[in-house]
Enzyme design. Structure first.
Site, mmCIF file in Angstrom:
data_model
loop_
_atom_site.group_PDB
_atom_site.id
_atom_site.type_symbol
_atom_site.label_atom_id
_atom_site.label_comp_id
_atom_site.label_asym_id
_atom_site.label_seq_id
_atom_site.Cartn_x
_atom_site.Cartn_y
_atom_site.Cartn_z
ATOM 1 N N ASP A 280 4.576 -5.455 -43.210
ATOM 2 C CA ASP A 280 4.936 -4.790 -41.968
ATOM 3 C C ASP A 280 3.788 -3.901 -41.481
ATOM 4 O O ASP A 280 3.184 -3.163 -42.258
ATOM 5 C CB ASP A 280 6.186 -3.925 -42.226
ATOM 6 C CG ASP A 280 6.702 -3.281 -40.965
ATOM 7 O OD1 ASP A 280 7.094 -4.022 -40.048
ATOM 8 O OD2 ASP A 280 6.689 -2.032 -40.886
ATOM 9 N N GLU B 17 2.125 -8.814 -40.187
ATOM 10 C CA GLU B 17 2.832 -8.587 -38.917
ATOM 11 C C GLU B 17 1.952 -7.746 -37.997
ATOM 12 O O GLU B 17 2.146 -6.548 -37.851
ATOM 13 C CB GLU B 17 4.174 -7.890 -39.193
ATOM 14 C CG GLU B 17 5.054 -7.780 -37.969
ATOM 15 C CD GLU B 17 5.157 -6.382 -37.380
ATOM 16 O OE1 GLU B 17 5.620 -6.259 -36.246
ATOM 17 O OE2 GLU B 17 4.768 -5.400 -38.060
HETATM 18 C C1 GLC Z 1 7.218 -3.335 -37.400
HETATM 19 C C2 GLC Z 1 8.681 -3.723 -37.301
HETATM 20 C C3 GLC Z 1 9.361 -2.789 -36.360
HETATM 21 C C4 GLC Z 1 9.243 -1.377 -36.890
HETATM 22 C C5 GLC Z 1 7.786 -1.029 -37.165
HETATM 23 C C6 GLC Z 1 7.676 0.211 -37.998
HETATM 24 O O1 GLC Z 1 6.571 -3.487 -36.197
HETATM 25 O O2 GLC Z 1 8.800 -5.047 -36.891
HETATM 26 O O3 GLC Z 1 10.725 -3.123 -36.198
HETATM 27 O O4 GLC Z 1 9.783 -0.478 -35.963
HETATM 28 O O5 GLC Z 1 7.113 -2.043 -37.880
HETATM 29 O O6 GLC Z 1 7.978 -0.062 -39.333
#
Ligand code: GLC
Length: 648
Positions: free
Chosen positions: A283, A325
């Site tokens: 993440d 991500e």
């Molecule tokens: C990523 C997740 C999102 C979250 C962020 C902080 O972008 O997909 O939902 O708010 O990380 O952890």
């Protein structure tokens, strides 16, 4: 590269741990030695000048070896099976769904009972949204983790997760979970200790006595949630310090300058690997390194850390792929696959976020030129890596592609984005979309878009207007959008609810832990009575579910759809049609999508530009054979129609 001292050091450490380097553990040993120089170099790039450099390097070797020795035999065997497949995840036979365990099934145990549903649809990869402990009301959908190793009671127990993994493995399914690398909840033990004044744990975070450095950082750092969480720092009264909180004030950013933090998180990564995760979603990796005077996103050190993680995982848990991500600018996304010597040696997957947003762009404008202008960037993805392709996920849709892409299509970037935001947030009478603007930043004019696939495609409005023609059009749009993403190359990732046409759910407005975040409008609570309609012929749920299922099954049959970096964009003879060709060995699949509400015409010449021209084509979606016409004749695509054409 041969490095005598380093290799001897590793050999000694492995022997201390009774690892049989010449016998049963030889493959592990070989991988370790093969990756040792890279691990050493990457580690030293970040921590080489740290006073305890050697101590932590020894620890790193121990962490990797321990990960291997504690890896269950079943998973070691699965690693081998995957290795025998080449790059296992490039397959055209993987299709995923991302879901919230509680909102989808209630609990992990109940989810285990639902595997037949996925089987019916053809989904064999599940991305479970964060299941580890996170405080209710301050959880950011689970992305504020207070214990990385304890399943939250809301979902069940660690045992339930283990059982689900085993059940999935028996059913030949793959599992994807998150590691929230950038931050912890302020209720995590490290944060709690830091709040009590423990210096050791204060060093786990970015903490400052006054505003001098925070002000310096703030000058160049963008805000992620400008409406609900402005600024990047939060004042902690108990210790009279400012802590960096890039996302919400309850998510404290971890300080990777401290090698102890890296080691702890690497151990957590291996803990997840040994639970049997097939794809680890990292993440927010763009944020893990901070430097005053920069945006604190996509910094080179963040890439070094990811590469280090990748090489370590490669040694101890080679079957686990990494998904970065990184929802950032197109050029920056690409770097998460690795560059230079590390090409294809950083993240195995990234979200095809640029393309996802461009699909929404094309759907609103009926014009595919911006989408096309971006492809030369997207096509840079290295061989051996892959995309997660999607139309919707739990997050917003960001219009973060470059201005020049919009300009190439002849539009003004500011006006173009304004049109898209108005189109999807219900600000235009000519738009059937019902979404909302998310994270509006009046300083930069930036805003993203929330809304479910069905609502953004007009189903919610069509139902409210009781307009059956509009319902039909919205279903065509939904399936065309899904098909476009499914055949691009990469793993398609559905978002739960979209397979059954869920429209926005506004109940989040009544929950104070969620009302500040309109992303919850597209995170439905599944009503299994409604989902029961998937089996009732002619219902909306049935039409969308069976269409989605059919797309997956077509995909499973066509090897040219596997991601061999084998996509070619067709010449845009008609700006309303996006066409790409997938080729593998002697197989070809022409994929054509009409992004407008009018029939669209494509010259048959389009089929003669890529090697020998086919004479007849089998159209997989409507299951009919078509003869290729003369160049002055046209193939006609229905409004929001698509065709998947294979030469016969
Ligand atoms: C990523 C997740 C999102 C979250 C962020 C902080 O972008 O997909 O939902 O708010 O990380 O952890």
């Amino acid at each position: 590269m041969y490095n005598h001292t380093l290799h001897q050091q590793i050999i000694r450490k492995l022997q201390d741990q009774q690892i049989d380097i010449a016998g049963t553990d030889n493959l592990f040993f070989t991988r370790f030695i093969a990756n040792a120089t890279a691990i050493d170099a990457l580690y030293n790039e970040i921590y080489g000048r740290h006073p305890e450099q050697q101590h932590y390097f020894d620890q790193l070797i121990r962490v990797i070896s321990h990960a291997y020795t504690s890896r269950p035999v079943a998973l070691k065997n699965r690693d081998k099976e995957k290795e025998n497949k080449g790059v296992w995840f490039l397959s055209n036979e993987i299709a995923g769904m991302s879901l919230y365990v509680d909102r989808f099934a209630g609990s992990l145990a109940a989810l285990s009972e639902k595997l037949t549903y996925f089987n019916q649809l053809g989904v064999n990869l599940l991305h479970l949204m964060p299941v580890f402990e996170s405080p209710e009301g301050e959880s950011d959908g689970g992305y504020a983790v207070s214990d990385f190793r304890q399943v939250d009671k809301r979902f069940g127990t660690n045992e339930d997760l283990g059982k689900l993994q085993q059940h999935m493995q028996q059913e030949n399914m793959y599992l994807m979970l998150d590691i929230v690398l950038n931050h912890t909840s302020h209720h995590h033990q490290w944060a709690v200790q830091a709040k009590k004044g423990d210096k050791k744990y204060q060093d786990y975070f970015y903490m400052f006595d006054d505003r001098a450095l925070p002000d310096q950082y703030d000058r160049s750092m963008p805000e992620v949630f400008p409406e609900s969480s402005p600024g990047n720092f939060t004042y902690i009264e108990a210790i009279k310090k400012w802590v960096m909180t890039v996302f919400h004030r309850y998510q404290w950013d971890l300080n990777y300058r401290n090698p102890a933090v890296f080691m702890e998180m690497l151990e957590n990564i291996f803990y997840y690997a040994n639970l049997g995760i097939d794809i680890l979603r990292i993440d927010a990796p763009a944020f893990i390194w901070k430097e005053p005077g920069t945006t604190c996103q996509n910094l080179p050190q963040a890439h070094t850390l990811l590469r280090l993680i990748k090489q370590c995982v490669q040694v101890a848990a080679p079957g686990m792929a990494l998904l970065g991500e990184a929802i950032v600018a197109p050029k920056e996304i690409m770097k998460y696959f690795g560059t230079g010597l590390y090409t294809a040696k950083e993240c195995d997957f990234a979200y095809n976020a640029t393309h996802m947003a461009l699909q929404w762009d094309a759907l609103a404008t009926g014009d595919t030129r911006v989408m096309l202008a971006a492809q030369h960037e997207i096509l840079q993805k290295p061989f051996g890596t892959s995309w997660i392709n999607y139309t919707r996920c739990h997050d917003d849709i960001g219009l973060g592609y470059d201005n020049y892409m919009i300009q190439h299509a002849g539009f003004d970037p500011f006006e173009h984005r304004r049109f898209l935001k108005d189109y999807y947030s219900g600000n235009r009478h000519d738009s059937p979309a019902m979404g909302a603007l998310f994270s509006v930043n009046p300083k930069t004019n930036d805003a993203r878009i929330s809304g479910s696939l069905a609502s953004l495609c007009g189903l919610e409005k069509a139902l409210a207007d009781n307009d059956s023609t509009a319902v039909d059009i919205s279903i065509r749009k939904i399936l065309m959008m899904q098909a476009h993403a499914f055949f691009l190359g990469g793993v398609p990732m559905l978002f739960y609810g979209d397979e059954a046409g869920y429209t926005n759910d506004y109940s989040y407005l009544k929950d104070p832990g969620k009302s500040y975040d309109n992303r919850w409008m597209h995170r439905p609570v599944i009503d299994w009575k409604k989902n029961g309609n998937i089996n009732k012929k002619g219902t909306i749920e049935n039409r969308i579910f069976s269409g989605t299922k059919k797309l997956i099954s077509i995909r499973n049959r066509i090897t040219a759809v596997a991601d061999h970096k084998n996509i070619t964009w067709m010449t845009p003879h008609n700006i309303h049609i996006a066409g790409y060709l997938r080729t593998f060995e002697d197989k070809k699949l022409y994929c054509l999508f009409n992004f407008t509400d009018q029939p669209a015409y494509l010259t048959w010449f389009a089929f003669k530009e890529h090697g020998p021209a086919p004479l007849r084509l089998w159209e997989h979606w409507e299951e009919k054979e078509i003869g290729v016409g003369y160049d002055h004749e046209y193939l006609v695509l229905e409004p929001y129609g698509f065709m998947l054409l294979e030469p016969v």
